[in-house]
Design an enzyme around this catalytic site. Structure first.
Site, short mmCIF file in Angstrom:
data_model
loop_
_atom_site.label_atom_id
_atom_site.label_comp_id
_atom_site.label_asym_id
_atom_site.label_seq_id
_atom_site.Cartn_x
_atom_site.Cartn_y
_atom_site.Cartn_z
N GLY A 72 0.54 -1.26 0.27
CA GLY A 72 0.68 0.32 -0.08
C GLY A 72 0.63 1.36 0.34
N SER A 73 1.93 1.28 0.83
CA SER A 73 2.61 2.36 1.11
C SER A 73 4.00 3.09 -0.25
CB SER A 73 3.75 2.28 2.05
OG SER A 73 3.32 1.66 2.86
N ASN A 152 -8.15 4.31 8.42
CA ASN A 152 -7.39 2.67 8.61
C ASN A 152 -7.37 3.51 10.50
OD1 ASN A 152 -5.79 5.33 8.43
ND2 ASN A 152 -3.71 4.45 9.89
N GLN A 180 -8.26 0.07 3.28
CA GLN A 180 -8.30 -0.43 4.16
C GLN A 180 -10.06 -0.39 3.59
OE1 GLN A 180 -8.29 -1.20 7.51
NE2 GLN A 180 -6.36 -0.08 7.90
N ALA A 201 -2.99 -6.27 0.18
CA ALA A 201 -3.46 -7.91 0.57
C ALA A 201 -3.42 -8.16 1.04
CB ALA A 201 -2.28 -8.52 -0.52
N HIS A 202 -2.36 -7.92 2.00
CA HIS A 202 -2.53 -8.00 3.73
C HIS A 202 -3.35 -7.83 4.32
CE1 HIS A 202 -0.24 -4.95 5.97
NE2 HIS A 202 -0.13 -4.68 4.42
N THR A 238 11.99 -8.12 -11.24
CA THR A 238 11.21 -9.19 -10.69
C THR A 238 9.47 -9.48 -10.00
OG1 THR A 238 13.39 -10.57 -11.51
CG2 THR A 238 11.50 -12.03 -10.97
N CYS A 326 4.15 5.41 20.01
CA CYS A 326 4.97 5.47 20.53
C CYS A 326 5.99 5.41 20.01
CB CYS A 326 5.03 4.41 21.81
SG CYS A 326 5.58 4.78 23.18
C1 PLP Z 1 -1.85 -0.74 5.83
C2 PLP Z 1 -1.92 0.99 5.29
C3 PLP Z 1 -1.25 1.14 4.43
C4 PLP Z 1 -0.14 0.90 4.49
O1 PLP Z 1 0.05 -0.27 3.23
P1 PLP Z 1 0.90 -1.18 3.24
O2 PLP Z 1 0.91 -2.33 2.56
O3 PLP Z 1 1.63 -1.57 5.20
O4 PLP Z 1 2.53 -0.03 3.04
C5 PLP Z 1 -1.95 2.51 3.48
N1 PLP Z 1 -2.96 3.55 3.59
C6 PLP Z 1 -3.53 2.76 4.49
C7 PLP Z 1 -5.16 3.70 5.21
C8 PLP Z 1 -3.39 1.47 5.76
O5 PLP Z 1 -3.73 1.44 6.25
#
Ligand code: PLP
Length: 393
Positions: A72-73, A152, A180, A201-202, A238, A326
């Site tokens: 996501g990042s 999130n 999210q 995906a996670h 890759t 923190c």
């Molecule tokens: C988790 C999250 C991300 C980052 O995704 P990663 O796969 O951990 O890099 C970005 N935006 C939101 C809203 C998220 O919840």
């Protein structure tokens, strides 16, 4: 530990068995490089393309508009920097909100150092962006609006369709961080006028380290990662074949079972919220009462620090999250809770419990029982709480 209760599904999720099973052959049997011409390579290539079709179908996009990333990042960085750098000749103004994920906020701050101007929109007490302020912020220089689909921390779902319409009517690109939302909410990029969309995906029972950026055909976007010709020469490297395969399976599963899954999650969520309010006083629910993610519960317990609650919960085998990060020993309250107008001392007492497909009613009841004990134990150490209780009598 005899019992472990995971209620931090907004941080990451467990990979589902069916997802893992589809991934496994791509580690040590079908390990070919998708760019290779021999059979082993084309097996990998086919698997990647099937995953691309599954991801595209889930959000009503075309497979050629899906680009795999390392999460996501990366997708957020790519969308925002990529649009900014490719459209600099048109303008240098970007609009976002104060409650974005740091992947968006820190990217915008970086661009400010590069000479771009960024407007950070306010949100109301529920975390909804101010659409009037959005319209007023648009100038001839505006090239991108980037607003998250669902938050999130507090789970608030934004009026994405309205934002998409505003962006479209001004000819401005609209990116949404939907990390999210994907796998949890129905999304149609055409209906919502979304030009770019990030996912990971996670967050929907797939593997970590793989995500995707949807890029509408025709959107001008620079690449960030140069190298080989992978992802139609727009994102070199890759391919993470097992990860991509897992993502394809996970997104398909998520939308196959979306209604039943969300029905159960909403029941569990509301059970949790109601029981907390029955058992504990001086507590508030953060986020929108109805426009919120099915699995999200975000609460503030007055007179307590979120971190001490987390540690106590962990000792009871319960995984949750607090709104304060923190870092380096200093407790900074969450930028999201401050943006919805909470004072520092209340924002410090926040707790996020994010439910997922593996949670049960028994777990919810157990968590509320433990939480009630923990809150009353921690409050017994608070002179302020004692004073307030005396005054209330
Ligand atoms: C988790 C999250 C991300 C980052 O995704 P990663 O796969 O951990 O890099 C970005 N935006 C939101 C809203 C998220 O919840």
């Amino acid at each position: 530990m005899e019992k472990y209760i995971y209620m931090d599904n907004a941080a990451t999720t467990r990979v589902k068995k069916e997802v893992l099973e589809e991934m496994l052959p791509y580690f040590s049997e079908n390990y070919g490089n998708p760019s290779s011409v021999y059979t082993l390579g084309s097996k990998s290539k086919n698997a990647v393309e099937i995953a691309r079709e599954r991801v595209a179908k889930a959000i009503n996009a075309k497979p050629s508009e899906i680009f795999f990333t390392a999460g996501g990042s990366e997708a957020d960085n790519w969308a925002i920097k990529g649009v900014a750098f490719a459209n600099r000749n048109k303008g240098n103004h970007i609009i976002t909100s104060k409650i974005e994920h740091h992947a968006v906020l820190h990217t915008c701050e970086y661009l400010e150092k590069q000479g771009f101007r960024v407007t950070y929109l306010d949100v109301d007490e529920y975390g909804i962006v101010d659409l009037e302020q959005l319209k007023e912020s648009i100038t001839d220089e505006t090239i991108l609006i980037t607003i998250m689909f669902a938050n999130n921390e507090i789970g608030t779902i934004q009026p994405i369709k309205e934002i998409g319409e505003i962006a479209k009517s001004h000819g401005i690109y609209f990116h949404t961080d939907a990390v999210q939302a994907v796998g949890h909410i129905n999304i149609d990029v055409d209906d919502l006028n979304i030009d770019l969309l990030s996912m990971a995906a996670h967050k929907f029972y797939g593997p970590k380290g793989v995500g995707a950026l949807y890029v509408r055909k025709g959107v001008k976007l620079d690449s960030l990662i140069a190298g080989g010709g992978q992802e139609r020469s727009r994102r070199a490297g890759t391919e993470n074949v097992p990860g991509i395969v897992g993502m394809g399976k996970a997104i398909e599963l998520a939308y196959e079972h979306l209604e039943e899954s969300n029905k159960k999650l909403i029941e569990l969520r509301d059970r949790l919220i109601n029981k907390v309010f029955e058992n504990i006083d001086h507590v508030r629910l953060n986020g929108h009462p109805t426009q919120r993610l099915p699995g999200n519960v975000n609460l503030c317990f007055e007179f307590i620090e979120g971190e001490s609650m987390l540690l106590s919960l962990d000792m009871e085998g319960i995984a949750a999250s607090s709104g304060s990060a923190c870092t380096s020993g200093s407790l900074e309250p969450s930028h999201v809770l401050l943006a919805i107008g909470l004072p520092h001392e209340i924002a410090h007492g926040s707790l996020r419990l994010s439910l997922g497909d593996f949670n049960t009613e028994e777990e919810v009841d157990y968590v509320v029982e433990k939480l009630t004990e923990i809150v009353s134990r921690l409050r017994a150490m608070s002179p302020l709480y004692e004073k307030v209780k005396k005054e209330e009598k």
